[in-house]
Write an enzyme that holds these catalytic residues in place. Structure first.
Site, short mmCIF file in Angstrom:
data_model
loop_
_atom_site.label_atom_id
_atom_site.label_comp_id
_atom_site.label_asym_id
_atom_site.label_seq_id
_atom_site.Cartn_x
_atom_site.Cartn_y
_atom_site.Cartn_z
N ASP A 164 0.76 -1.07 0.05
CA ASP A 164 -0.04 0.11 0.07
C ASP A 164 0.80 1.20 -0.18
O ASP A 164 0.46 2.13 -0.64
CB ASP A 164 -0.75 -0.02 1.16
CG ASP A 164 -2.50 -0.63 0.94
OD1 ASP A 164 -2.77 -0.71 -0.24
OD2 ASP A 164 -2.71 -1.22 1.82
N VAL A 165 1.90 1.40 0.78
CA VAL A 165 2.69 2.50 0.83
C VAL A 165 3.53 2.71 -0.40
O VAL A 165 3.58 3.59 -1.01
CB VAL A 165 3.82 2.31 2.19
CG1 VAL A 165 4.83 3.33 2.03
CG2 VAL A 165 3.12 2.28 3.36
#
Length: 388
Positions: free
Chosen positions: A172-173
């Site tokens: 996600d990051v």
């Protein structure tokens, strides 16, 4: 709306139709650098508002971690007036960021083609789990699923043990970072052409890229990597090694660093040992080298060795808890914690990691309550643009 940003992206308007992590992280980075971000939420708010514990004054710290410097407006896309407001926001925006399932915004007239028809300069970023192609568009994009499918979990854990997820939603990051890079690249081209474009990012592609040497081992070398615990497949020593009171990470990444390590440990004979002379030799013979290093390391504490080894120019460090990690960042002068907002609404947050010599990141707005700025934003959207 009165703009508040003063950084390198000051003057840009970002319509943020994303939620959870990848999109909000990307838009927070843009907001830190001066962009005006309008966070569009459903009536119930971003899902992460309820992801607790832990909380700060009743608000999820997960939500607080990725939503500073934004204004919130709650729009119900089942309501015709709210849909009209959302379309007008997208029409005025320089950047739109969304992470609905691919095609999910078409019925609201908020997809790229529809938005670009009235706003050809828009840079429209879509973040999904597995891309917009027929094979991936219907799959839900959760980081844990991508950690599993990508192969990351097969690399994480002890040899012969169970696979583990990473301790943070790494893909996600990464996808948020890739989306930010894509947006900035498209904005740069827009300076020349006057036109925006559709930027697409997905978690699985971010994972394939972010697995770097591990995916390269397979696609370039035909090798399927496996779990090695905290060991490195191509370097040794490059892992935690036990001292008298705990473990110390030691990363002697080249022959010169290994020589310095042996000098500090009082083991100069290891440098000329043909089993350990080159990195390839040390990696191949790690089972013979490791106990020789450990025998000496166990004679002192990890912090005693840390001071001497780091002083000799060999990278090393203790295994910290998060609070100790923040404290260490403070100790080395990184000032990791900033205060966002003022007075009772102020929230401590982690500093944007990018430093500029002239246009610093700013921390002007604490993470908003659901629809905190709704009245202001609706009034602005209802005002003809030439008069706003």
């Amino acid at each position: 709306m009165t703009p508040h940003g003063t950084g390198p992206l000051s003057g840009l308007l970002v319509a943020d139709f994303s939620r959870i992590l990848a999109g909000p992280y990307a838009t927070m980075l843009l907001a830190d650098l001066g962009a005006e971000v309008v966070k569009v939420e459903g009536p119930g708010g971003d899902d992460t508002r309820t992801w607790a514990p832990p909380v700060r004054e009743g608000v999820s710290t997960y939500y607080l971690g990725v939503n500073r410097n934004k204004r919130s407006v709650a729009l119900d896309l089942k309501d015709a007036d709210d849909v009209a407001a959302a379309r007008e926001l997208a029409r005025r925006a320089d950047v739109v960021v969304e992470n609905f399932k691919p095609g999910g915004l078409v019925r609201f007239g908020l997809d790229y083609d529809t938005v670009a028809a009235t706003n050809p300069a828009v840079v429209y970023a879509s973040i999904s789990g597995f891309g917009s192609g027929p094979g991936g568009r219907a799959l839900p994009g959760y980081d844990l699923i991508v950690q599993a499918i990508s192969g990351l979990m097969s690399l994480t854990g002890d040899p012969g043990g169970d696979p583990y997820r990473a301790g943070v939603a790494v893909f996600d990051v990464m996808a948020g970072l890739h989306a930010t890079i894509g947006v900035l690249s498209a904005l740069n081209l827009r300076h020349e052409t006057g036109r925006g474009q559709h930027v697409e990012v997905n978690l699985l592609s971010s994972a394939m890229s972010g697995l770097v040497n591990q995916t390269s081992a397979f696609v370039a070398g035909g090798v399927v990597p496996f779990r090695m615990g905290n060991s490195h497949p191509s370097l040794f020593p490059y892992e935690p090694l036990p001292c008298s009171d705990g473990e110390l990470i030691i990363t002697a990444g080249n022959d010169g660093q290994f020589r310095k390590l042996c000098e500090v440990l009082g083991l100069p004979e290891l440098v000329e040992d043909p089993r350990f002379r080159r990195n390839e030799d040390r990696t191949a013979n790690r089972d013979e080298l490791r106990p020789l290093l450990v025998e000496r390391l166990r004679t002192r504490t990890k912090m005693e060795w840390f001071r001497d080894i780091i002083g000799a120019g060999v990278p090393c460090g203790p295994i910290n808890t998060i609070d100790q990690g923040v404290a260490f960042a403070e100790e080395v002068g990184l000032d990791p914690v900033v205060t966002v907002g003022e007075g009772a609404a102020a929230v401590p947050s982690i500093r944007n990691p990018i430093r500029f010599s002239d246009t610093a990141a700013s921390y002007r707005l604490p993470p908003p309550r659901v629809d905190e700025h709704g009245e202001e934003i609706r009034r602005w959207l209802a005002t003809p643009q030439e008069e706003s």
